[in-house]
Scaffold this motif. Structure first.
Motif, mmCIF file in Angstrom:
data_model
loop_
_atom_site.group_PDB
_atom_site.id
_atom_site.type_symbol
_atom_site.label_atom_id
_atom_site.label_comp_id
_atom_site.label_asym_id
_atom_site.label_seq_id
_atom_site.Cartn_x
_atom_site.Cartn_y
_atom_site.Cartn_z
ATOM 1 N N GLY A 98 -11.540 5.291 56.404
ATOM 2 C CA GLY A 98 -11.774 6.354 55.428
ATOM 3 C C GLY A 98 -12.232 7.633 56.088
ATOM 4 N N ILE A 99 -12.153 8.713 55.339
ATOM 5 C CA ILE A 99 -12.660 10.021 55.757
ATOM 6 C C ILE A 99 -13.891 10.325 54.919
ATOM 7 N N MET A 100 -14.929 10.845 55.567
ATOM 8 C CA MET A 100 -16.222 11.045 54.918
ATOM 9 C C MET A 100 -16.334 12.441 54.301
ATOM 10 N N HIS A 101 -17.514 12.704 53.751
ATOM 11 C CA HIS A 101 -17.808 13.928 53.000
ATOM 12 C C HIS A 101 -17.587 15.215 53.794
ATOM 13 N N ASP A 102 -17.211 16.276 53.078
ATOM 14 C CA ASP A 102 -17.207 17.605 53.680
ATOM 15 C C ASP A 102 -18.230 18.534 53.020
ATOM 16 N N PHE A 103 -18.833 18.112 51.903
ATOM 17 C CA PHE A 103 -19.917 18.860 51.259
ATOM 18 C C PHE A 103 -19.553 20.301 50.948
ATOM 19 N N LYS A 104 -18.434 20.496 50.273
ATOM 20 C CA LYS A 104 -18.014 21.834 49.874
ATOM 21 C C LYS A 104 -17.958 21.929 48.357
ATOM 22 N N THR A 105 -18.200 23.127 47.844
ATOM 23 C CA THR A 105 -18.156 23.357 46.415
ATOM 24 C C THR A 105 -16.711 23.561 45.962
ATOM 25 N N PRO A 155 -19.748 10.416 40.720
ATOM 26 C CA PRO A 155 -19.723 11.537 41.665
ATOM 27 C C PRO A 155 -21.094 12.189 41.816
ATOM 28 N N ASP A 156 -21.323 12.717 43.009
ATOM 29 C CA ASP A 156 -22.621 13.302 43.319
ATOM 30 C C ASP A 156 -22.452 14.759 43.726
ATOM 31 N N GLY A 157 -21.797 15.528 42.857
ATOM 32 C CA GLY A 157 -21.665 16.951 43.126
ATOM 33 C C GLY A 157 -20.553 17.257 44.104
ATOM 34 N N HIS A 158 -20.878 17.885 45.214
ATOM 35 C CA HIS A 158 -19.892 18.417 46.139
ATOM 36 C C HIS A 158 -19.168 17.307 46.905
ATOM 37 N N SER A 159 -18.176 17.707 47.662
ATOM 38 C CA SER A 159 -17.317 16.814 48.455
ATOM 39 C C SER A 159 -16.193 16.243 47.596
ATOM 40 N N TYR A 160 -15.360 17.146 47.118
ATOM 41 C CA TYR A 160 -14.316 16.760 46.178
ATOM 42 C C TYR A 160 -13.287 15.829 46.795
ATOM 43 N N GLY A 161 -12.895 16.087 48.035
ATOM 44 C CA GLY A 161 -11.888 15.233 48.645
ATOM 45 C C GLY A 161 -12.324 13.797 48.695
ATOM 46 N N TYR A 162 -13.546 13.549 49.127
ATOM 47 C CA TYR A 162 -14.053 12.190 49.242
ATOM 48 C C TYR A 162 -14.178 11.537 47.870
ATOM 49 N N MET A 163 -14.799 12.208 46.939
ATOM 50 C CA MET A 163 -15.086 11.584 45.654
ATOM 51 C C MET A 163 -13.834 11.384 44.811
ATOM 52 N N VAL A 164 -12.949 12.359 44.836
ATOM 53 C CA VAL A 164 -11.691 12.212 44.093
ATOM 54 C C VAL A 164 -10.858 11.073 44.681
ATOM 55 N N SER A 165 -10.783 10.998 46.000
ATOM 56 C CA SER A 165 -9.960 9.958 46.622
ATOM 57 C C SER A 165 -10.557 8.573 46.417
ATOM 58 N N LYS A 166 -11.881 8.458 46.441
ATOM 59 C CA LYS A 166 -12.505 7.154 46.230
ATOM 60 C C LYS A 166 -12.366 6.697 44.781
ATOM 61 N N ALA A 167 -12.417 7.636 43.845
ATOM 62 C CA ALA A 167 -12.166 7.278 42.449
ATOM 63 C C ALA A 167 -10.718 6.850 42.258
ATOM 64 N N ALA A 168 -9.800 7.562 42.906
ATOM 65 C CA ALA A 168 -8.391 7.179 42.835
ATOM 66 C C ALA A 168 -8.171 5.810 43.453
ATOM 67 N N GLN A 169 -8.888 5.520 44.511
ATOM 68 C CA GLN A 169 -8.783 4.216 45.162
ATOM 69 C C GLN A 169 -9.166 3.093 44.197
#
Length: 254
Positions: A98-105, A155-169
């Motif tokens: 997996g790829i981890m958080h990037d913490f971006k808005t 979801p915990d706020g920022h890091s859309y790539g990580y959270m969206v992909s993990k929800a899709a998973q």
């Protein structure tokens, strides 16, 4: 750590992605301890070989280590093919890479920035599962296990790539479970909270430890114990489920 006899995986073949360190290496060690044969993959051949040699020396495990980028078009056939050419069977998939958080808005995130997360966390596991299913159908205990995240659930706020992909998973896991149940292939996910690995930034660790009710992060072997259970005969009536391993974090909404 001892396991019930129902957890034994003797003769079974498991493919573990992202296996060179952290949680992936812990999954490999645990599965080897239970008797599984292993196909391990990650990006770095040297790190992967170190884990494989450790397992051969300490566990007398049968291991094939293949450096690969799981997003490459030929990776699914290479990895599944290694299991089949070596042992002529495949029983367990552990989608750990997996790829981890990037913490971006939102303002700092483009749709293009989501693509690497989707490629590694969603599309590659889909393609590997698709390649593996014809062989999993031949297994008497076929399992597909996704290492997702509590942030795919809440979801915990920022890091859309990580959270969206993990929800899709997690959505993909449920869809696969619905279809593959006809073949007795059990598909489940584990949703860890913050785990003490090199992927997690130091500043994130500090905030997470303070928030987790158990007062600490998970260690990789604690996640691997859940993998061992889902891979085993002890989980023979479980499919389409997500097992949270988060120290009580979701109890307080993190």
């Amino acid at each position: 750590m001892g396991y019930p006899t129902t957890h034994r995986l003797d003769e079974r073949v498991a493919l573990v992605t992202g296996a060179a360190r952290g949680m992936g290496a812990a999954h490999a060690r645990t599965l080897a301890a239970l008797g599984a044969r292993l196909v391990l993959t990650d990006l770095d051949q040297d790190e992967l070989d170190a884990v494989a040699n450790e397992l051969r020396d300490d566990r007398h495990a049968e291991v094939v280590a293949i450096a690969a980028d799981i997003t490459d078009a030929d990776a699914p056939e290479r990895l599944v093919g290694a299991a089949m050419s070596t042992w002529d069977r495949l029983d367990i998939l552990v989608h750990n890479a997996g790829i981890m958080h990037d913490f971006k808005t939102l303002a700092d995130t483009t749709s293009a920035a989501l693509q690497p997360y989707l490629a590694v966390n969603v599309l590659a596991p889909f393609d590997i599962t698709r390649a593996a299913v014809p062989h999993l159908r031949r297994s008497d205990s076929p399992r597909v296990i996704f290492i997702s995240s509590q942030w795919g659930q809440v979801p915990d706020g920022h890091s859309y790539g990580y959270m969206v992909s993990k929800a899709a998973q997690l959505g993909m896991m449920k869809a696969l479970a619905q279809e593959l149940v006809a073949d007795q292939i059990l598909v489940n996910a584990i949703a860890p909270g913050a785990v003490h690995t090199r992927m997690v930034p130091d500043h994130f660790l500090e905030t997470e430890v303070a928030a987790v009710p158990l007062g600490r992060l998970a260690e990789p072997p604690e996640i691997a114990s859940a993998v061992a259970f889902l891979a085993s005969d002890g989980a023979s009536f479980i499919t389409g489920q997500t097992i949270p391993v988060n120290g009580g974090a979701l109890l307080v909404g993190i």
